[in-house]
Enzyme design. Structure first.
Site, mmCIF file in Angstrom:
data_model
loop_
_atom_site.group_PDB
_atom_site.id
_atom_site.type_symbol
_atom_site.label_atom_id
_atom_site.label_comp_id
_atom_site.label_asym_id
_atom_site.label_seq_id
_atom_site.Cartn_x
_atom_site.Cartn_y
_atom_site.Cartn_z
ATOM 1 N N GLY A 104 8.000 8.575 -1.162
ATOM 2 C CA GLY A 104 6.412 7.804 -0.798
ATOM 3 C C GLY A 104 5.444 8.909 -0.301
ATOM 4 N N GLY B 220 3.737 10.872 -2.292
ATOM 5 C CA GLY B 220 2.442 11.645 -2.730
ATOM 6 C C GLY B 220 3.245 12.458 -4.018
ATOM 7 N N HIS C 21 18.949 -3.450 28.085
ATOM 8 C CA HIS C 21 19.488 -2.229 26.983
ATOM 9 C C HIS C 21 18.468 -1.517 26.818
ATOM 10 C CE1 HIS C 21 22.018 -0.554 24.766
ATOM 11 N NE2 HIS C 21 20.943 -0.633 23.947
ATOM 12 N N GLU C 22 17.142 -1.823 26.727
ATOM 13 C CA GLU C 22 15.540 -1.304 25.995
ATOM 14 C C GLU C 22 14.796 -0.976 27.566
ATOM 15 O OE1 GLU C 22 15.678 -0.949 23.288
ATOM 16 O OE2 GLU C 22 17.408 -2.762 22.338
HETATM 17 P P1 ATP Z 1 8.655 8.485 -5.622
HETATM 18 O O1 ATP Z 1 9.481 9.978 -5.190
HETATM 19 O O2 ATP Z 1 9.296 7.341 -4.690
HETATM 20 O O3 ATP Z 1 8.371 8.683 -6.465
HETATM 21 P P2 ATP Z 1 5.710 9.762 -4.538
HETATM 22 O O4 ATP Z 1 6.186 10.638 -3.628
HETATM 23 O O5 ATP Z 1 5.879 9.904 -6.109
HETATM 24 O O6 ATP Z 1 7.315 8.528 -4.259
HETATM 25 P P3 ATP Z 1 3.663 8.331 -5.011
HETATM 26 O O7 ATP Z 1 3.976 7.196 -5.203
HETATM 27 O O8 ATP Z 1 2.602 9.603 -4.812
HETATM 28 O O9 ATP Z 1 4.763 8.716 -3.764
HETATM 29 O O10 ATP Z 1 3.084 7.908 -3.425
HETATM 30 C C1 ATP Z 1 3.212 5.964 -3.154
HETATM 31 C C2 ATP Z 1 1.885 5.100 -2.719
HETATM 32 O O11 ATP Z 1 1.699 5.838 -1.549
HETATM 33 C C3 ATP Z 1 0.548 6.360 -3.050
HETATM 34 O O12 ATP Z 1 0.315 5.462 -4.335
HETATM 35 C C4 ATP Z 1 -0.234 6.027 -1.925
HETATM 36 O O13 ATP Z 1 -0.802 4.982 -1.552
HETATM 37 C C5 ATP Z 1 0.505 6.540 -0.628
HETATM 38 N N1 ATP Z 1 0.456 7.901 -0.577
HETATM 39 C C6 ATP Z 1 1.627 8.689 -0.643
HETATM 40 N N2 ATP Z 1 0.735 9.962 -0.054
HETATM 41 C C7 ATP Z 1 -0.254 9.839 0.244
HETATM 42 C C8 ATP Z 1 -0.963 11.146 0.179
HETATM 43 N N3 ATP Z 1 -0.820 11.964 1.123
HETATM 44 N N4 ATP Z 1 -2.644 10.176 0.504
HETATM 45 C C9 ATP Z 1 -2.682 9.201 0.070
HETATM 46 N N5 ATP Z 1 -1.626 8.281 -0.182
HETATM 47 C C10 ATP Z 1 -1.281 8.555 0.072
#
Ligand code: ATP
Length: 499
Positions: A109, A111, A333-334
Site C-alpha cells: 500500500g 504506492g 488501565h488505559e
Molecule cells: P501492494 O504492495 O499491496 O500491491 P502498492 O504498494 O502497489 O501495494 P498501490 O496499489 O500503488 O500500493 O496503492 C494503493 C492505494 O493507496 C492507491 O490506489 C492510492 O489510493 C493509495 N496510495 C498509496 N500510496 C500513495 C501515494 N504515495 N500517494 C497517493 N496515494 C497513495
C-alpha cells in the site's frame, strides 16, 4: 453461428442414430471425457492465451507523478531510470548501459503500483500488469510460456498503438522470481524464472520497442540473486512508509474531491497517522467522508478525520459491551498508560478511549512529536515504562492485574530483547542467540523491575488523577490529549515526585 449449427447437426445425428437402433452411450461418454480434458488442459492450462491486465487506457494516463504524494527520492530514482526510454540517444552518447528492470521494494500500500503506472504515462508507454502468482501453474512449462507471451504481448500492443515503449509491471515478483530450488514443484518455478531471465537478457537497447520490466515486492530477500544482479533488476528503489511531510501530501491528494469544514487541519491528521501507508491514508480520507455522510452532514469535520484514524488503526467499533467492573478496569488501565506517556514524553497523548475496536477493549493513542530512525536506551526504557503503566495502574488502584496486559508484556519482552541485542543492556555487546535462557530471563526481569519501580512511584502519586480521568472515560468514553493534559496540570501542582 457455426457453434449453433454444429450443435443442431449433432443433436439431429444423435436422434437419427437412436432411431436406427444404435447404442449412443459410449459416444456420449467419449465426448464428455473430451470436454473435461479440454477444460482442464486447454482452457485452464497449457493452451490458455494468458492475458495480462492491459491498462494502457485513459485511466492510467491520468496517473502521473504529481498525483503521488511523498517518495521524493524514489520518484527521482525512477525518473532517472526512465531516461533511457525518454531520451535514448543521450543515454547512448553517454555510454550508459540502459536499464532493463527496476525493482520497487516496500511494504504493501505504499504506492508501488501507482509509481509504475505513473512511469508508463510519463514515458507514453503501454502498460501491462500481472501478479507473480498468475504465472505459476501445476504444469511444468506453463509459467515459462506465459512469460514469453507477456513480452510478446507488450511488443505487439506497443506496435498496434504506435508507441515505442512498453512497461511490464509484475507485482509480487518474489513468487515468480524466488530463489531457485526452494520450492516444492521446483521444475515449474525454475523454468518460469529462467524464462524471465532469458527475456530480460533479450531486451535490446537498439530494439524498435523498448521494454522495461518493473517488479514490486515487499520480500526482496526471497528473490533469486540472478534476478537482482546488475544487468537485470539493477535499480532497486526502496519505497518506505511516508514520513510526516509525505503523509500530509498524500492526505491532501485524497481530500481534493471532498467537501471539508473550515475546522479541518490536515497537518494534525498527518501527525496522528504515524506508520500509515498511502493506502491507509486514502482510507482515512474515505472513512472520514463516510462518517460525515452517516450523520447527514454536508461537510467533513476534523472529528471525522480523527475518528477515521482510530477506525483505520484499530478497526470498526465493536458492539461488545463489557460489564461495569470490566469497563472500570479498562479505563484505569488505559489512563495508566497515558499518564506514564505524558511523563516520559510530554505532549504525546493524542486520545484515550474505552470503546472497543477490533481486538482492543480500549486504547491510548500517542502522536509522536518527531519521527525516530534510531532509538536510544532512554527511549526504549521509556517505551517499557509506558507499556507497564496499564498493569501497574490496575494493581495500584484495583488491587490486582488482569489478562488485559498480556500483549503489553509481549511488547515489553521484545523491547528488552532489543536493548540486549543492541548492546544497551548490562550484558554489553552480545548476540541474543548466545545468551543462556536463564541469563536472558534474569536480564529481562531486572529491566522490567527497574522500570516498574519508576512507574509505581508516578502512579502511586497520581491515583486520584487516574480515578478522575477513568470516571470521565466511563461517562464520555473518550478524552482528548489536550483535556488530559489540562487535568494533569492541575494535579501536577500538588504532587512532587522524585523521578
Ligand atoms: P501492494 O504492495 O499491496 O500491491 P502498492 O504498494 O502497489 O501495494 P498501490 O496499489 O500503488 O500500493 O496503492 C494503493 C492505494 O493507496 C492507491 O490506489 C492510492 O489510493 C493509495 N496510495 C498509496 N500510496 C500513495 C501515494 N504515495 N500517494 C497517493 N496515494 C497513495
Amino acid at each position: 453461428m457455426i457453434k449453433e449449427t454444429a450443435l443442431g447437426l449433432g443433436a439431429a445425428l444423435i436422434v437419427i442414430l437412436i432411431q436406427q437402433g444404435y447404442n449412443v452411450m459410449p459416444w456420449f461418454f467419449m465426448v464428455g471425457l473430451g470436454f473435461v480434458l479440454y477444460y482442464l488442459i486447454g482452457s485452464k492450462g497449457l493452451n490458455k492465451n494468458f492475458s495480462m491486465t492491459d491498462n494502457s487506457n485513459k485511466k492510467v494516463e491520468r496517473i502521473n507523478f504529481e498525483g503521488i504524494g511523498g517518495h521524493a527520492s524514489a520518484k527521482k530514482e525512477l525518473l532517472e531510470a526512465l531516461e533511457f526510454i525518454c531520451n535514448p540517444h543521450h543515454v547512448m552518447e553517454m555510454g550508459i548501459r540502459p536499464l532493463k528492470g527496476i525493482l520497487l521494494v516496500g511494504p504493501p500500500g505504499t504506492g508501488k503500483t501507482l509509481l509504475a503506472k505513473a512511469a508508463a504515462s510519463y514515458t507514453g508507454s503501454v502498460f501491462l500488469t500481472a501478479s507473480g502468482s498468475e504465472f505459476i501453474e501445476v504444469y511444468a512449462g506453463v509459467g515459462a510460456q506465459r512469460v514469453r507471451q507477456i513480452f510478446n504481448q507488450a511488443r505487439d500492443k506497443a506496435k498496434k498503438e504506435n508507441k515505442n515503449s512498453a512497461i511490464i509491471f509484475i507485482d509480487e515478483i518474489e513468487i515468480l522470481g524466488g530463489k531457485r530450488g526452494t520450492h516444492g514443484s521446483h521444475l515449474e518455478y525454475d523454468q518460469t524464472l529462467n524464462q524471465l531471465l532469458v527475456e530480460m537478457d533479450g531486451i535490446n537497447y537498439h530494439e524498435e520497442i523498448k521494454v522495461l520490466v518493473v517488479g514490486a515486492t515487499n520480500r526482496s530477500e526471497l528473490l533469486d540473486p540472478a534476478l537482482v544482479r546488475p544487468g537485470r533488476f539493477d535499480r532497486i528503489v526502496n519505497i518506505d512508509l511516508p514520513d510526516l511531510e509525505g503523509r500530509e501530501q498524500i492526505l491532501n491528494l485524497h481530500i481534493r474531491n471532498k467537501p471539508l469544514d473550515a475546522d479541518v487541519d490536515i497537518k494534525v491528521v498527518a501527525r496522528e497517522t504515524f506508520g500509515f501507508s498511502g493506502a491507509h491514508l486514502e482510507n482515512v480520507a474515505n472513512e472520514a467522508a463516510i462518517l460525515a455522510m452517516r450523520e447527514k452532514r454536508e461537510l467533513i469535520k476534523q472529528k471525522d478525520f480523527l475518528e477515521a484514524v482510530d477506525k483505520v488503526m484499530m478497526g470498526e467499533k465493536m458492539d461488545r459491551k463489557p460489564d461495569k467492573e470490566e469497563i472500570w478496569r479498562i479505563a484505569v488501565h488505559e489512563t495508566g498508560h497515558a499518564i506514564i506517556s505524558e511523563f516520559v514524553r510530554p505532549g504525546s497523548v493524542s486520545s484515550v478511549t474505552t470503546s472497543s475496536r477490533g481486538k482492543a477493549l480500549g486504547y491510548m493513542r500517542q502522536s509522536p512529536d518527531r519521527e525516530f530512525h534510531l532509538y536510544t536506551r532512554d527511549y526504549l526504557e521509556g517505551q517499557i515504562c509506558i507499556l507497564l503503566g496499564g498493569s501497574v495502574a490496575e494493581e495500584e488502584i484495583l488491587g490486582s492485574k488482569s489478562t488485559g496486559s498480556s500483549s503489553d508484556f509481549q511488547q515489553i519482552i521484545d523491547l528488552s530483547k532489543k536493548l540486549i541485542s543492541s548492546g544497551l543492556s548490562p550484558l554489553g555487546v552480545v548476540s541474543l542467540n548466545d545468551i543462556p535462557p536463564d541469563i536472558l530471563h534474569e536480564v529481562i526481569t531486572k529491566t522490567i523491575e527497574k522500570e516498574e519501580a519508576r512507574v509505581k512511584e508516578i502512579i502511586g502519586c497520581y491515583k486520584k488523577f487516574i480515578i478522575e480521568v477513568a470516571q470521565h472515560l466511563i461517562a464520555r468514553e473518550k478524552i482528548s490529549g489536550e483535556k488530559f493534559r489540562q487535568t494533569l496540570q492541575k494535579y501536577k501542582k500538588r504532587v512532587k515526585i522524585s523521578s
